[in-house]
Design an enzyme around this catalytic site. Structure first.
Site, short mmCIF file in Angstrom:
data_model
loop_
_atom_site.label_atom_id
_atom_site.label_comp_id
_atom_site.label_asym_id
_atom_site.label_seq_id
_atom_site.Cartn_x
_atom_site.Cartn_y
_atom_site.Cartn_z
CG ASP A 10 -15.07 75.81 -13.26
OD1 ASP A 10 -15.04 76.46 -12.20
OD2 ASP A 10 -16.14 75.46 -13.81
CD1 TRP A 58 -20.98 74.48 -12.87
CD2 TRP A 58 -20.86 72.27 -12.59
NE1 TRP A 58 -19.79 74.18 -12.24
CE2 TRP A 58 -19.69 72.85 -12.05
CE3 TRP A 58 -21.01 70.87 -12.51
CZ2 TRP A 58 -18.68 72.09 -11.45
CZ3 TRP A 58 -20.01 70.12 -11.92
CH2 TRP A 58 -18.87 70.73 -11.38
CE1 TYR A 97 -24.41 77.09 -12.04
CE2 TYR A 97 -22.85 77.72 -13.72
CZ TYR A 97 -23.11 77.33 -12.43
OH TYR A 97 -22.09 77.19 -11.54
CE LYS A 103 -21.05 74.65 -9.13
NZ LYS A 103 -21.35 75.98 -9.67
#
Lengths: 292, 292, 292, 292, 292
Positions: D31, D155, D157, D191
């Protein structure tokens, strides 16, 4: 025009079977109470009562009356069959700052269908910083109007800081752009200000800043930009009688389908208003054509 | 009026079969706990318990009690059949800044229908920078009320910086504009402040800044601007008894359909409140009319 | 109370059939990992594993455990039938600025129903500039909870600049207002901070700035403002044992239905936590009442 | 774990039947073309063609490839049955300012189900000022994934000004918080960046600013905070080979379920990339376990 | 490509059965009246009437004409079967500031299907601060186009302050990134500006700031970044004839599927425009290939 059957039925009714007919449109708007407040009714106190406008529309043989849902629900019932209804779908007051000019919906196309209206009206503020929200709102209106067979009249008004800086909202540049926007967005009829030729034109983007057109020619150009959308000329603030009739004459000569005059008609005593309306009818007759 | 059957049924019940009747409306609002906080209940601690207001509404023969969903769900069950319910649909606390005044929905028209309410109440902040969002929210309320047959009462409150600069939220200009906005948006009943005539009027837009009207005449003008929407006068902060009754008298003489007084009634001990309510009933009787 | 059957069934289960019973509520919240981060688990590392709280809730006979969807889906399955679930529906981290404090939904009432929860929890930031969005979001939660028969517990937290300026978020004024707001919005149970009496009270709006109430009397007032909504006292940061038990005693004496203590219980080794829980049970027993 | 049947079916496939198996996960993300632009493909021009990554994923026996809807629809068809698909659902370019970091949806869970994906990926920017909008968007994704039986990989973050001020987005504090947030919001797999121990840690909130943990122990702590959510370690920018394999070893030793390395693998010529992948497989085999 | 049947049917029609055929695309856009205003029609007044473009598209054997809903509904009916329609779905005027560049929907995929269009067009402003809103809006368009079988053409335009600072909207860096974004978001065809090599390239992010590519090689690179999305080169402002034909030659040699030229064709008298169109056809024939 690739109009759906429902739109055709209603347009034909407005253009040929009510009001002056012959393919012309004479519309009486009464949304100023919302847009400007009751202040507009001081010069003719009778006009504060919406029945005044309904009666004027009926007795003056207007093609239709244009107003918001509240007036429609409370007053239209007594005039059905006598005065066709254009439901104005969005509006705002003049109180908060106009910097982000946007007119929220006060009613819906479904309301218009439910009340037996013959068209809907929608204000687009072309050039406003809120233009994106406006286009999105209008898209919904257009879609519903297509689905329910109601012609859409777009009040195409240039507005916002950028417009003010480039000749102003009544400049040929601004009105011309607004006419085309209405056509591209899907207006069936577009209500426009008659462009004003002035010194401010020099601040318009080229080549508008150097165009040397008479007011009539300027208007004719705007009508061309509106393409197959029919054009209604809006009246604005009240002006003198000769000036008013001249505007009607020029508009019709320049290709307008009709006019939508409010304050210039109902800010007068009834007899005076009816007389002026008859004078407008006379001009319209010169432009009448049988149904093609 | 072109009201749907459900609205007519409920309006008739409120105007003729509960409370003072005879076409008048006496409404007890109890949404101040949300709007101002428990501070409003200090002068009469009994009033902190919503049962106080429910009993006052029942024993004082009010046309209805107006409150939010939380109070309705927790307290209304014991008074059904005795006190009609107006579900107030939007509200806010007074804590965050009022600069963008907007009242979000706390309940819905479906809640009102489910609870057996006889009307819904909605606050419009006319002139607020959030006016567009407000109009859109109200449109949904109006549509649902039409669909479910519930009359709509609009608390029409001028608000915002621009209003403050032009005479203030209780000026004739502001209240007059608010009355018309409510009518155009589709209010069946509009709750208005009694306009206050003061030096600040000079800051109102012309011709309001030079109008020389007595308070009663000013109010009469506002009632005219509201057109076929019925007018309720709001009470505001607690005032002296003679002043209060004078306000009721002037309101009814000026064309109001009734009053909606909260703090002025329930910020008193029960017996005092009931006595004052009887005095209001007496004034209302002078304006009672049989069902037309 | 006019509660729907589903709400009554679940409330009865929480108040009489699980945990201390007798109409009291002892709730263990474990949403601090989201609200504050893993930092809250440093003083008792075992508590980082959500099983710690689930076992504590089971073995300490809590009425319920309150947590977000993620923990519910991953850990609740092994404790069904042993620990009732309150699904906390909204939350946020403490990282971005709190200036516009708003807790978005992390789960829905449908999630709660699907997982067999006995209630839902929702945080309202009373007084936040985002209050309007919060009320709207809560309205949806209330409606769904009504439809699916789940009692609603409102974490009623004063928040925002205006609150900070007027006595602060733990002042009597702020907590009192929050209690009433929760009632008006439709809370079945409201979780409140025990109001703190301090010098800052002088900055509260009158008459709060001059009120001379003991902490217990102040709390009693708050319970009255919550009306028919049951009150849970929240624990906040960990304090000393005598202080903690005193808070429980005062809360129950002041009219609370129970407590919702997290860090004060699970920031201890298991045996210590269970012992403290037993001490709370003992206090609760003094307030136990059979089902009415 | 209380996973629905559809999620279990797909997780088992990813963990035991494709790729290295034995309960591990080796994911190839592609990505970066959206997130960083084609700039990431300059060091290995072959990688600009998505077929490069698809072939690498197939021939290197990856558990799955992770990418957006556009690449899935245009390239996945030729590799069905050979490379499982993780549809990445949200993303953004790196061009506009990251101050309000938010990744809008580019695809939906329904797209993933329609294309036969085995999981969906979603980026949460923990701590961003847009966190509320992010949580709301994620809630919809989680709900749809529950309904359609697709495991959700978050994800997680850390991002935003407040994060930057408190140790930075790769600090233990930030990564640890992000791990817990993902668990509480309902991630099945999370993740995470491998936390970086540095001088900046001293700006983290206590007690993180004084923690004396080795990188492996720091990572182990993060895995604990993620609870029953499986942990994938992300690769980030390309680093040297020994450093890379050490990261894989430490991650697996620290409790990770696998790794998701993009640039570190496909920014190499094919043979080199396959060789490195084999080295990763070798480490994974040491951690392989039969299906429990 | 993994296209649905409906998309294949329509793509085949556009690429092989209308216009130049042989797998090429020659598209005539007429959305400039909305995007720039009627100003674009001054140099060739005939072009103000949309029939001019419809006739040019028909007589010049274009693959399709691209325009907004308003022109489609009013003018397309007379050319069905002769000129395929690409409905442009979003647009804006050039009046308000471009700082938050975003093009709202003016029509929908359902409108396109209803009118018998063969594709839809959508502008993505890559890098705009409103990019998140844009991606979300596009996601809906992509989904509906998938459902209704209409190919999606993305006008991929770099825009916004950050783009301006890094080489500008026509730099290789910006166009290259835009090409990849369109591919990842799910474009079937992407309309790109031919990258301009200039001194400003030095402000692009590395390695673009040091790349030494000829214009053709730069364009070839962009085509590679677009992957399996077909590339259309946009014309932009009117340029000289030799320059124009050279652009067509280079585009086709560089891997473009075709061109989409508006002002460069219809800002000419009809005969001149048709002649130039024939010259384009001649170049296209050199690249024609039978249906594979």
């Amino acid at each position: 025009m690739g109009l759906s059957l429902g739109k055709l039925v209603r347009l034909k009714r407005l253009l040929y079977h009510h009001g002056p007919g012959g393919g012309t449109l004479l519309v009486l708007p009464i949304d100023q109470g919302l847009e400007h407040g009751p202040v507009d009714f001081f010069s003719n106190p009778d006009a504060l009562d919406p029945e005044y406008q309904f009666r004027l529309a009926r007795d003056g043989r207007f093609s239709a009356i244009a107003l918001h849902i509240g007036l429609a629900e409370k007053y239209f019932g007594e005039y059905t069959g006598e005065v066709p209804l254009i439901l104005k779908l969005n509006g705002k007051t003049s109180i908060p700052s106009d910097a982000q000019a946007f007119s929220p919906l006060t009613g819906t196309v479904e309301d218009a269908a439910r009340l037996g209206a013959d068209a809907v009206g929608y204000t687009v503020y072309v050039g406003s910083p809120s233009q994106d929200r406006d286009f999105e709102q209008f898209r919904g209106v257009r879609r519903d109007a297509e689905r329910l067979g109601l012609p859409v009249i777009v009040w195409a008004y240039p507005r916002g800081e950028a417009v003010a800086k480039k000749g102003g909202k009544e400049s040929l540049w601004a009105v011309d752009y607004a006419a085309r926007v209405a056509l591209e967005l899907g207006a069936d009829i577009v209500k426009l200000n008659y462009p004003v030729r002035s010194e401010k034109d020099k601040e318009s983007p080229p080549p508008y800043n150097t165009l040397d057109l008479s007011p009539v020619d300027a208007f004719r150009k705007v009508v061309e930009s509106a393409g197959r959308a029919l054009v209604l000329v809006s009246g604005g603030e009240k002006v003198g009688d000769p000036e008013l009739l001249e505007k009607v004459r020029e508009s019709m000569a320049g290709g307008a389908t009709g006019i939508i005059f409010g304050r210039n008609l109902w800010q007068r005593p009834r007899e005076d208003a009816l007389k002026m309306t008859q004078a407008v009818h006379a001009i319209f007759r010169e432009h009448a054509e049988p149904y093609r």
